[in-house]
Design a protein around this motif. Structure first.
Motif, PDB file in Angstrom:
ATOM      1  N   GLY A   1       0.827  -1.196   0.000  1.00  0.00           N
ATOM      2  CA  GLY A   1       0.000   0.000   0.000  1.00  0.00           C
ATOM      3  C   GLY A   1       0.862   1.247   0.000  1.00  0.00           C
ATOM      4  N   ARG A   2       0.352   2.315   0.606  1.00  0.00           N
ATOM      5  CA  ARG A   2       1.098   3.567   0.608  1.00  0.00           C
ATOM      6  C   ARG A   2       2.396   3.395   1.392  1.00  0.00           C
ATOM      7  NH1 ARG A   2      -0.138   9.391   3.159  1.00  0.00           N
ATOM      8  NH2 ARG A   2       0.974  10.663   1.638  1.00  0.00           N
ATOM      9  N   SER A   3       3.502   3.808   0.779  1.00  0.00           N
ATOM     10  CA  SER A   3       4.823   3.609   1.351  1.00  0.00           C
ATOM     11  C   SER A   3       5.673   4.846   1.089  1.00  0.00           C
ATOM     12  CB  SER A   3       5.496   2.370   0.720  1.00  0.00           C
ATOM     13  OG  SER A   3       4.664   1.224   0.837  1.00  0.00           O
TER      14      SER A   3
ATOM     15  N   ILE B   1      14.561  -0.399   0.860  1.00  0.00           N
ATOM     16  CA  ILE B   1      14.265  -0.225   2.274  1.00  0.00           C
ATOM     17  C   ILE B   1      13.373   0.998   2.409  1.00  0.00           C
ATOM     18  CG2 ILE B   1      15.227   0.176   4.563  1.00  0.00           C
ATOM     19  CD1 ILE B   1      15.865  -2.581   3.283  1.00  0.00           C
ATOM     20  N   VAL B   2      12.146   0.783   2.864  1.00  0.00           N
ATOM     21  CA  VAL B   2      11.136   1.844   2.862  1.00  0.00           C
ATOM     22  C   VAL B   2      10.357   1.831   4.177  1.00  0.00           C
ATOM     23  CG1 VAL B   2      10.929   1.666   0.358  1.00  0.00           C
ATOM     24  CG2 VAL B   2       9.311   0.415   1.811  1.00  0.00           C
ATOM     25  N   VAL B   3       9.490   2.819   4.319  1.00  0.00           N
ATOM     26  CA  VAL B   3       8.509   2.870   5.408  1.00  0.00           C
ATOM     27  C   VAL B   3       7.176   2.366   4.864  1.00  0.00           C
ATOM     28  CG1 VAL B   3       7.203   4.398   6.926  1.00  0.00           C
ATOM     29  CG2 VAL B   3       9.654   4.815   6.553  1.00  0.00           C
ATOM     30  N   HIS B   4       6.567   1.417   5.557  1.00  0.00           N
ATOM     31  CA  HIS B   4       5.250   0.915   5.144  1.00  0.00           C
ATOM     32  C   HIS B   4       4.550   0.299   6.347  1.00  0.00           C
ATOM     33  CE1 HIS B   4       6.406  -3.375   5.213  1.00  0.00           C
ATOM     34  NE2 HIS B   4       7.529  -3.033   4.584  1.00  0.00           N
TER      35      HIS B   4
ATOM     36  N   ASP C   1      -0.919   3.445  12.551  1.00  0.00           N
ATOM     37  CA  ASP C   1       0.115   4.440  12.869  1.00  0.00           C
ATOM     38  C   ASP C   1       0.782   5.041  11.636  1.00  0.00           C
ATOM     39  OD1 ASP C   1      -0.273   4.120  15.569  1.00  0.00           O
ATOM     40  OD2 ASP C   1       1.332   2.639  15.811  1.00  0.00           O
ATOM     41  N   LEU C   2       0.537   4.475  10.465  1.00  0.00           N
ATOM     42  CA  LEU C   2       1.279   4.916   9.282  1.00  0.00           C
ATOM     43  C   LEU C   2       1.009   6.382   8.954  1.00  0.00           C
ATOM     44  CD1 LEU C   2       3.282   3.846   7.172  1.00  0.00           C
ATOM     45  CD2 LEU C   2       1.326   3.420   5.668  1.00  0.00           C
TER      46      LEU C   2
END
Length: 238
Positions: free
Chosen positions: A157-159, A177-180, A209-210
């Protein structure tokens, strides 16, 4: 957690004795980084920030030594980063603990969230990060300073993409390497297993929390990941 600016100012003299780096409140203009080097917000004013003093940092849930290290990283990479809000990841803490600290350097507000580490950093699945790696294919977490970059929609999804700013994590973009968000980062994992599941090296958060993470950091801000204090001593894979 919220601390008043009056407390910040009153405690600044204490901080000067422990960290000259943290005491340097800066002002001026930040421009974009060199061509091709990643996010650098277009000409934004840097606020004059009163640094958190050690006693306030401790009561906020962030280890004081880790906070000092994060501020040093912000100074080193300051030409490419906004200086008002940062994220600090305490990988000396167990994955069942809220160890991703969102810190507002202007207001003193902090919020701590759950975050997963990579399976290659915890091969025995103990919930403790045992080692870091910057190597492609390691599925491990990388230590160091990251700049938050562009948002996109992918398999989770949104990352948000991340740029590794240090030699210990400069393969972050190539490694994706990402935030998801992820199902294995949900609190019910702790209820069932006593720990979160593991990522492939990404910073994976609970779904709820994203949006908080994205709203706090946006693009061009620091995420600093390190293992210090209790439980420290992670090895580094080549």
């Amino acid at each position: 957690m919220n601390f008043s600016r009056r407390n910040f100012v009153a405690s600044a003299s204490t901080l000067l004795a422990t960290s000259a780096t943290m005491a340097r409140a800066k002002s001026g203009v930040v421009g974009p980084g060199p061509a091709g080097s990643g996010p650098g917000p277009a000409m934004v004013s840097k606020p004059v920030v009163q640094p958190l003093a050690p006693d306030l940092v401790r009561s906020s849930g962030v280890r004081p030594d880790l906070f000092v290290s994060a501020m040093d990283a912000l100074d080193r990479h300051g030409a490419r980063l906004k200086r008002d809000r940062i994220g600090i990841v305490d990988f000396g803490a167990h994955s069942s603990q809220p160890r991703f600290h969102l810190v507002d350097l202007s207001s003193g507000q902090t919020r701590s969230l759950l975050v997963s580490h990579g399976s290659g950093s915890d091969p025995a699945y103990s919930g403790w990060l045992e080692r870091f790696s910057n190597r492609p294919g390691s599925n491990a977490t990388s230590e160091g300073a990251y700049a938050t970059a562009q948002y996109y929609t992918g398999k989770h999804g949104r990352s948000q993409r991340l740029i590794g700013l240090d030699p210990t994590n400069d393969n972050a973009m190539d490694r994706a390497i990402v935030v998801h968000s992820a199902w294995y980062a949900e609190p019910d994992m702790i209820e069932q297993h006593g720990k979160l599941g593991r990522s492939q090296g990404c910073f994976a958060f609970p779904f709820a929390d994203l949006d908080t993470v994205f709203a706090h950091l946006g693009e061009g801000r620091l995420i600093y990941a390190r293992k210090m204090g209790a439980g420290a001593g992670a090895s580094v894979l080549a």
